[in-house]
Motif scaffolding. Structure first.
Motif, PDB file in Angstrom:
ATOM      1  N   HIS A  60       0.882  -1.218   0.067  1.00  0.00           N
ATOM      2  CA  HIS A  60       0.138   0.062   0.093  1.00  0.00           C
ATOM      3  C   HIS A  60       0.694   1.211   0.038  1.00  0.00           C
ATOM      4  N   PHE A  61       1.949   1.241   0.903  1.00  0.00           N
ATOM      5  CA  PHE A  61       2.727   2.446   0.908  1.00  0.00           C
ATOM      6  C   PHE A  61       3.905   2.451  -0.292  1.00  0.00           C
ATOM      7  N   TYR A  62       4.181   1.128  -0.743  1.00  0.00           N
ATOM      8  CA  TYR A  62       5.159   1.035  -1.795  1.00  0.00           C
ATOM      9  C   TYR A  62       4.319   1.703  -3.162  1.00  0.00           C
ATOM     10  N   ASP A  63       3.093   1.409  -3.224  1.00  0.00           N
ATOM     11  CA  ASP A  63       2.375   2.137  -4.412  1.00  0.00           C
ATOM     12  C   ASP A  63       2.179   3.560  -4.044  1.00  0.00           C
ATOM     13  N   ARG A  64       2.178   3.971  -2.976  1.00  0.00           N
ATOM     14  CA  ARG A  64       1.809   5.512  -2.803  1.00  0.00           C
ATOM     15  C   ARG A  64       2.912   6.039  -1.878  1.00  0.00           C
ATOM     16  N   PRO A  65       3.981   6.351  -2.189  1.00  0.00           N
ATOM     17  CA  PRO A  65       5.144   6.485  -1.330  1.00  0.00           C
ATOM     18  C   PRO A  65       4.901   8.060  -0.829  1.00  0.00           C
ATOM     19  N   GLU A  66       4.205   8.854  -1.733  1.00  0.00           N
ATOM     20  CA  GLU A  66       3.894  10.307  -1.084  1.00  0.00           C
ATOM     21  C   GLU A  66       3.117  10.392   0.148  1.00  0.00           C
ATOM     22  N   ILE A  67       2.486   9.273   0.448  1.00  0.00           N
ATOM     23  CA  ILE A  67       1.549   9.363   1.818  1.00  0.00           C
ATOM     24  C   ILE A  67       2.461   8.807   3.153  1.00  0.00           C
ATOM     25  N   CYS A  68       3.658   8.729   2.751  1.00  0.00           N
ATOM     26  CA  CYS A  68       4.265   8.202   4.001  1.00  0.00           C
ATOM     27  C   CYS A  68       5.706   8.888   4.037  1.00  0.00           C
ATOM     28  N   LYS A  69       6.305   9.260   5.265  1.00  0.00           N
ATOM     29  CA  LYS A  69       7.453  10.052   5.211  1.00  0.00           C
ATOM     30  C   LYS A  69       8.725   9.011   5.190  1.00  0.00           C
ATOM     31  N   SER A  70       8.580   7.853   5.743  1.00  0.00           N
ATOM     32  CA  SER A  70       9.671   6.972   5.308  1.00  0.00           C
ATOM     33  C   SER A  70       9.291   5.560   5.631  1.00  0.00           C
ATOM     34  N   VAL A  71       9.758   4.503   5.252  1.00  0.00           N
ATOM     35  CA  VAL A  71       9.409   3.099   5.571  1.00  0.00           C
ATOM     36  C   VAL A  71      10.804   2.273   5.838  1.00  0.00           C
ATOM     37  N   HIS A  72      10.816   1.945   7.223  1.00  0.00           N
ATOM     38  CA  HIS A  72      12.042   0.846   7.441  1.00  0.00           C
ATOM     39  C   HIS A  72      11.544  -0.398   7.773  1.00  0.00           C
ATOM     40  N   LEU A  73      12.053  -1.322   7.092  1.00  0.00           N
ATOM     41  CA  LEU A  73      11.748  -2.839   7.253  1.00  0.00           C
ATOM     42  C   LEU A  73      12.716  -3.713   7.557  1.00  0.00           C
ATOM     43  N   ILE A  74      12.569  -4.463   8.654  1.00  0.00           N
ATOM     44  CA  ILE A  74      13.449  -5.427   9.073  1.00  0.00           C
ATOM     45  C   ILE A  74      12.763  -6.885   9.094  1.00  0.00           C
ATOM     46  N   SER A  75      13.420  -7.655   8.034  1.00  0.00           N
ATOM     47  CA  SER A  75      12.534  -8.918   8.085  1.00  0.00           C
ATOM     48  C   SER A  75      13.653  -9.982   8.249  1.00  0.00           C
ATOM     49  N   GLY A  76      13.311 -10.988   9.061  1.00  0.00           N
ATOM     50  CA  GLY A  76      13.950 -11.939   9.566  1.00  0.00           C
ATOM     51  C   GLY A  76      13.644 -13.265   9.184  1.00  0.00           C
ATOM     52  N   PHE A  77      14.635 -14.032   8.855  1.00  0.00           N
ATOM     53  CA  PHE A  77      14.483 -15.582   8.244  1.00  0.00           C
ATOM     54  C   PHE A  77      15.005 -16.351   8.694  1.00  0.00           C
ATOM     55  N   LYS A  78      14.915 -17.690   9.184  1.00  0.00           N
ATOM     56  CA  LYS A  78      15.692 -18.674   9.615  1.00  0.00           C
ATOM     57  C   LYS A  78      17.165 -18.898   8.852  1.00  0.00           C
ATOM     58  N   ASP A  79      16.842 -19.196   7.555  1.00  0.00           N
ATOM     59  CA  ASP A  79      18.079 -19.354   6.864  1.00  0.00           C
ATOM     60  C   ASP A  79      17.662 -18.718   5.403  1.00  0.00           C
ATOM     61  N   VAL A  80      18.483 -18.858   4.271  1.00  0.00           N
ATOM     62  CA  VAL A  80      18.327 -18.550   2.980  1.00  0.00           C
ATOM     63  C   VAL A  80      17.248 -19.281   2.253  1.00  0.00           C
ATOM     64  N   ASP A  81      16.893 -20.553   2.757  1.00  0.00           N
ATOM     65  CA  ASP A  81      16.128 -21.386   2.070  1.00  0.00           C
ATOM     66  C   ASP A  81      14.440 -21.063   2.733  1.00  0.00           C
ATOM     67  N   ALA A  82      14.608 -20.176   3.721  1.00  0.00           N
ATOM     68  CA  ALA A  82      13.263 -19.983   4.511  1.00  0.00           C
ATOM     69  C   ALA A  82      12.787 -18.437   3.965  1.00  0.00           C
ATOM     70  N   VAL A  83      13.714 -17.963   2.928  1.00  0.00           N
ATOM     71  CA  VAL A  83      13.239 -16.446   2.492  1.00  0.00           C
ATOM     72  C   VAL A  83      11.861 -16.481   1.493  1.00  0.00           C
ATOM     73  N   LEU A  84      11.162 -15.613   2.090  1.00  0.00           N
ATOM     74  CA  LEU A  84       9.805 -15.513   1.326  1.00  0.00           C
ATOM     75  C   LEU A  84       9.691 -14.070   0.334  1.00  0.00           C
ATOM     76  N   PHE A  85       8.957 -14.281  -0.410  1.00  0.00           N
ATOM     77  CA  PHE A  85       8.671 -13.099  -1.293  1.00  0.00           C
ATOM     78  C   PHE A  85      10.098 -12.543  -1.978  1.00  0.00           C
ATOM     79  N   THR A  86      11.007 -13.238  -2.544  1.00  0.00           N
ATOM     80  CA  THR A  86      12.154 -12.687  -2.939  1.00  0.00           C
ATOM     81  C   THR A  86      12.115 -11.574  -3.889  1.00  0.00           C
ATOM     82  N   ASP A  87      11.076 -11.676  -4.714  1.00  0.00           N
ATOM     83  CA  ASP A  87      11.066 -10.295  -5.701  1.00  0.00           C
ATOM     84  C   ASP A  87      10.477  -9.089  -4.731  1.00  0.00           C
ATOM     85  N   ASP A  88       9.632  -9.382  -3.910  1.00  0.00           N
ATOM     86  CA  ASP A  88       8.986  -8.160  -3.134  1.00  0.00           C
ATOM     87  C   ASP A  88      10.412  -7.639  -2.416  1.00  0.00           C
TER      88      ASP A  88
END
Ligand SMILES: Cc1cc2nc3c(=O)[nH]c(=O)nc-3n(C[C@H](O)[C@H](O)[C@H](O)COP(=O)(O)OP(=O)(O)OC[C@H]3O[C@@H](n4cnc5c(N)ncnc54)[C@H](O)[C@@H]3O)c2cc1C
Ligand code: SF4
Ligand code: SF4
Ligand code: FES
Lengths: 590, 262
Positions: free
Chosen positions: B122-150
């Motif tokens: 939602h904020f990706y599509d409308r960057p103007e409605i948000c001052k900044s976005v910080h994201l920390i996504s943790g995964f167990k290991d590289v095989d557990a990584v989801l949404f690689t494209d995202d």
């Protein structure tokens, strides 16, 4: 029916007689003499049993209709004579062929009482006497007598006379009730229009039950021999009944009536190929339940969950619930384990009929007008068998409620979240880690435990059809909060007990407001527990702890913090184990 | 009267394998959904389970499902064109309007990225409605990584940290999400919110770490997972105190969340 409708009814009956008299009018009828002969023959047949092989007739004496052997000069004759004497009347010579309880003399006595009521400026005594005589004597047998007259009569004349007599007595009763109402204060005035009580024999009640069964399935606590918790004991549990004798009213049922409107297992959806089909309601009839005040109050708790919570109703519950009507069984004074007065569930107004069991008889108070026809003379004639001796009659009865129990409890007053935390942290919950085996039996017998699991059933491995059911569950089962992989949010029986206790006497009230707690104080869980854990004691303990200093200090870190639940595998138990001991559907699920 | 327990058949439009144990199913559905809501998915003869909406578009919703038990295994056996039974959407949603025109921080653990994915988009599509976005996504290991494209997309527009518990891989940092919280410049934000979604333990420690970094409790939002058998406030399983997670949740402000004693 009110006095006016009784009057209209009477007029209709009179019309029929007029019609007959019109036909034998000497100016129109070809042979009026023949009509007189017909009437004489009919008289002999109806009242003297002339020409009837079994010698049966409509003998016009109260004793015949109220004594077991149907003979004259029995108890009724005695009491009627005393009534006459109490106002200074004795039979004179002219009536020497008649006993005092002959219909003619009883009716004449009523006429005498009417005349006295008219003459005496303070008529109230006379009015009461009229009413009593009508209730205790005339209406106690004349309806059965006139029914016989109609059965044996060949002429429209005697049928008409019988009709008018019976109609007039009921009309008279309505008029007297109307006049007397303002005279009697107290109990009488508490009755609303249309509320009437009837005293009847179990045999008569059985006939009414038979008739009711056309419209209702009737449930009451029944005895299931040797099916109790210990194999030597009986189980008292709700089941469909067909006669009064099946009703166990002298002791409390082991299970609440919940299973009638919230079945232990209930099919919700059938799946066929790629379709989901709502399971239709099984029976269109109403549901009539013999229940005590606490259990009737219990259904309101279930209503809150199934009809209100979340702002939407559950269709399976609602469609059964809509059909439920209660016959409130007057509670004789409570049992050892109950504490309904503390929970304020000892009284209820939510019933259609109330019943008091009085040895061989029942007194039924009709609160819901829809049920009145079943007790009315007219309707009951249609279904009561011809040998009935006592028709339903008017009786003064207002159901009484228990006002004191052996057990009393002060409810814990948790003021704020801080106190809730303190209560949650109490050491005493841990005692149940040892004691409670998490069988869920306490929830199974409880009338207000509402939790369920859903289970899908396959009919057989090859079939593509199946169904989704819901099955009673319990927060006391160790699998209750278990998610995939075996992690649980409450891990110990003590934690489960704390959860249950707070739900029963705190959370529910906080959520739904009002004065109502989920627990109705029936005490069934205490009786059921195989480890003799008393829920009553737990509530007492909670109150004590709250009042003591233990809960008035500032709490530190709460270990039970909800987002800190740590995974811990557990053995999966069969959810139906504790609950399904008597579950008839159990085999199907396997 | 509507039957709140009645699931309807929906067609599976596509299946995307995210990891060995996590697939994303795109299902034909016209229902309006809000960020953070979930559906009850079911397969006749197996059962039902609550699954968050992980993506949505015209005429479809997506679910990213981790294979852990009976129902999820059943769903994994389905392919494009097959039927999935569903009812919903259920639950409350993240208060999106409250997040607008402020700084926004997401901290997710494993599959916890799924329920916040539509919100991030939602904020990706409308960057103007948000001052900044910080994201920390943790995964167990590289095989557990989801949404690689995202993750690749998010890295372009947002301050994104993707981290593996204790292994290394190109494009990933190492360490639990809690270890990366201190990198977020809370002091430079004038107003912000933090969304924390993941396994219960991860949420617990992330919230603690945030509070240690002087984040006000009322700025933290979490999404709860509880056992659910109905999702409509009837079965009782999800209840905590007087709160029903399926009705008042799954999204809670931390001020409320910390009060809930299971
Ligand atoms: C609001 C919410 C959103 C969720 N979103 C997702 C998601 O997007 N992706 C995902 O992979 N998982 C999600 N889950 C978890 C998911 O519901 C469980 O993994 C799933 O129920 C497991 O079902 P199963 O039949 O495969 O497992 P089993 O172990 O066979 O479970 C049997 C039954 O237990 C219940 N159950 C088991 N685990 C859970 C659980 N964690 N939460 C609730 N009920 C459970 C279900 O009723 C299930 O049918 C979510 C849970 C909740 C409460
Ligand atoms: S908790 Fe026990 S005492 Fe209270 S209503 Fe239920 S069975 Fe009766
Ligand atoms: S009946 Fe007794 S042992 Fe069984 S779950 Fe209830 S409290 Fe525990
Ligand atoms: S999931 Fe059934 S009450 Fe919330």
């Amino acid at each position: 029916m009110n006095a006016r409708s009784f009057y209209l009814d009477l007029m209709e009956r009179r019309e029929a007689l007029y019609h007959y008299l019109d036909q034998i009018d000497e100016r129109k009828a070809p042979d009026p003499e023949a009509a007189i002969t017909d009437l004489a023959a009919d008289y002999a047949k109806i009242f003297l049993a002339a020409g009837i092989s079994q010698g049966s007739a409509a003998f016009p004496f109260e004793s015949v209709y109220t004594s077991p052997d149907r003979i004259i000069m029995q108890d009724a004759w005695e009491t009627v004579r005393k009534r006459y004497e109490s106002v200074g009347l004795i039979r004179n010579g002219e009536a020497s062929g008649l006993f005092e309880d002959h219909i003619a003399l009883e009716l004449e006595f009523m006429a005498f009482l009417c005349e006295e009521s008219r003459r005496d400026p303070d008529c109230s005594d006379w009015l009461i006497k009229q009413r009593e005589f009508l209730r205790d004597h005339l209406l106690n047998w004349v309806p059965a007598f006139t029914a016989d007259v109609k059965r044996y009569a060949d002429t429209a004349f005697y049928k008409g006379i019988a009709n008018i007599t019976e109609g007039f007595l009921r009309f008279d009763r309505e008029i007297l009730e109307g006049i007397n109402a303002p005279l009697d204060e107290g109990i009488e005035n508490q009755k609303e229009v249309g509320e009437t009580a009837f005293s009847l024999t179990t045999a008569n009640m059985d006939q009414i039950l038979q008739e009711l069964k056309k419209e209702y399935r009737i449930f009451a606590p029944k005895r299931y021999e040797k099916r109790g918790a210990k194999s030597s004991t009986d189980l008292i549990r709700y089941g469909e009944i067909h006669s009064v004798r099946e009703i166990v009213h002298e002791i409390q049922s082991d299970f609440s009536p919940k299973e009638i409107y919230y079945p232990i297992t209930q099919t919700m959806i059938r799946f066929q190929e790629n379709q989901s089909i709502e399971e239709p309601a099984s029976d269109s009839r109403g549901v009539l339940i013999f229940a005590r005040p606490c259990d009737i109050n219990g259904i309101r708790r279930l209503d809150n969950i199934f009809l209100e919570n979340g702002g939407h109703g559950d269709i399976y519950y609602e469609r059964l619930r809509d059909k439920v009507r209660f016959v409130m069984m007057e509670c004789g004074g409570g049992w050892d384990d109950c504490f309904c007065v503390s929970m304020e569930t000892n009284k209820t107004e939510d019933y259609s009929l109330a019943v008091r069991f009085d040895q061989e008889n029942l007194i039924v108070f009709v609160k819901d007008q829809a049920f009145e026809p079943y007790f009315s003379e007219e309707k009951s004639k249609e279904f009561m068998d011809e040998n009935r001796k006592v028709a339903p009659e008017n009786a003064d009865f207002m159901p009484q409620f228990v006002t004191t129990n052996k057990k009393k409890v002060r409810l814990p007053k948790i003021q704020n979240h801080q106190q809730l935390k303190e209560v949650s942290d109490l050491e005493f919950w841990k005692e149940f880690d040892e004691q409670c085996i998490g069988c869920g039996g306490c929830s199974a017998v409880c009338g207000t435990c509402s939790c369920f699991d859903t289970v899908d059933i396959i009919y057989d491995e090859t079939s593509s059809d199946g169904e989704r059911r819901r099955v009673w569950s319990s927060c006391m089962l160790d699998t209750y909060t278990m998610t995939a992989g075996g992690s649980r949010f409450r891990k110990t029986p003590g934690a489960n007990m704390r959860f249950k206790a707070l739900h029963k006497v705190y959370d529910y009230n906080l959520r739904f407001g009002g004065d109502e707690h989920m627990c109705v104080g029936c005490g069934r869980c205490d009786k059921r527990c195989p480890k003799e854990i008393s829920f009553f004691d737990i509530i007492c303990r909670l109150s004590e702890e709250l009042e003591s200093t233990a809960c008035n200090t500032t709490a530190t870190e709460v270990p039970g913090n909800s987002i800190a639940a740590v995974d811990e595998p557990a053995i999966r138990a069969d959810i139906s184990e504790g609950l399904g001991a008597e579950n008839p559907n159990r085999k199907v699920e396997r | 009267m509507k039957n709140i327990m009645m699931p309807e058949p929906h067609e599976i439009l596509s299946v995307l394998k995210e990891t060995q144990a996590e697939y994303t199913f795109r299902v034909a559905c016209d229902a309006e959904t809000q960020h953070g809501q979930f559906f009850m998915l079911s397969i006749p003869k197996i059962g039902e389970a609550p699954i968050s909406v992980s993506g949505k578009g015209p005429g479809y919703v997506e679910f990213t499902i981790r294979k852990v038990g009976r129902l999820t295994e059943g769903v994994f056996g389905l392919k494009t064109g097959d039927t999935l039974f569903m009812r919903g959407p259920y639950g409350n949603a993240f208060p999106v309007e409250q997040f607008e025109n402020k700084n926004l921080v997401f901290i997710t653990g494993g599959t916890g990225l799924a329920p916040v994915r539509t919100l991030i988009n939602h904020f990706y599509d409308r960057p103007e409605i948000c001052k900044s976005v910080h994201l920390i996504s943790g995964f167990k290991d590289v095989d557990a990584v989801l949404f690689t494209d995202d993750i690749r997309r998010f890295k372009e527009k947002f301050h994104m940290t993707a981290t593996l518990d204790n292994t290394t891989a190109p494009g990933f940092e190492t360490g639990l999400v809690t270890e990366h919280i201190k990198k977020i410049p809370f002091a430079s934000f004038d107003d912000f919110n933090v969304v924390v979604v993941g396994p219960p333990v991860m949420m617990h420690f992330a919230a603690r770490e945030l509070i240690a970094n002087r984040v006000d409790e009322s700025k933290i939002w979490v999404s709860f997972e509880r056992k659910m058998s109905c999702a409509v406030g009837k079965c009782g399983h999800c209840k905590i105190n007087e709160t029903y997670v399926c009705l008042e949740g799954p999204v809670f402000n931390y001020v409320k969340a910390k009060e809930l004693l299971d």
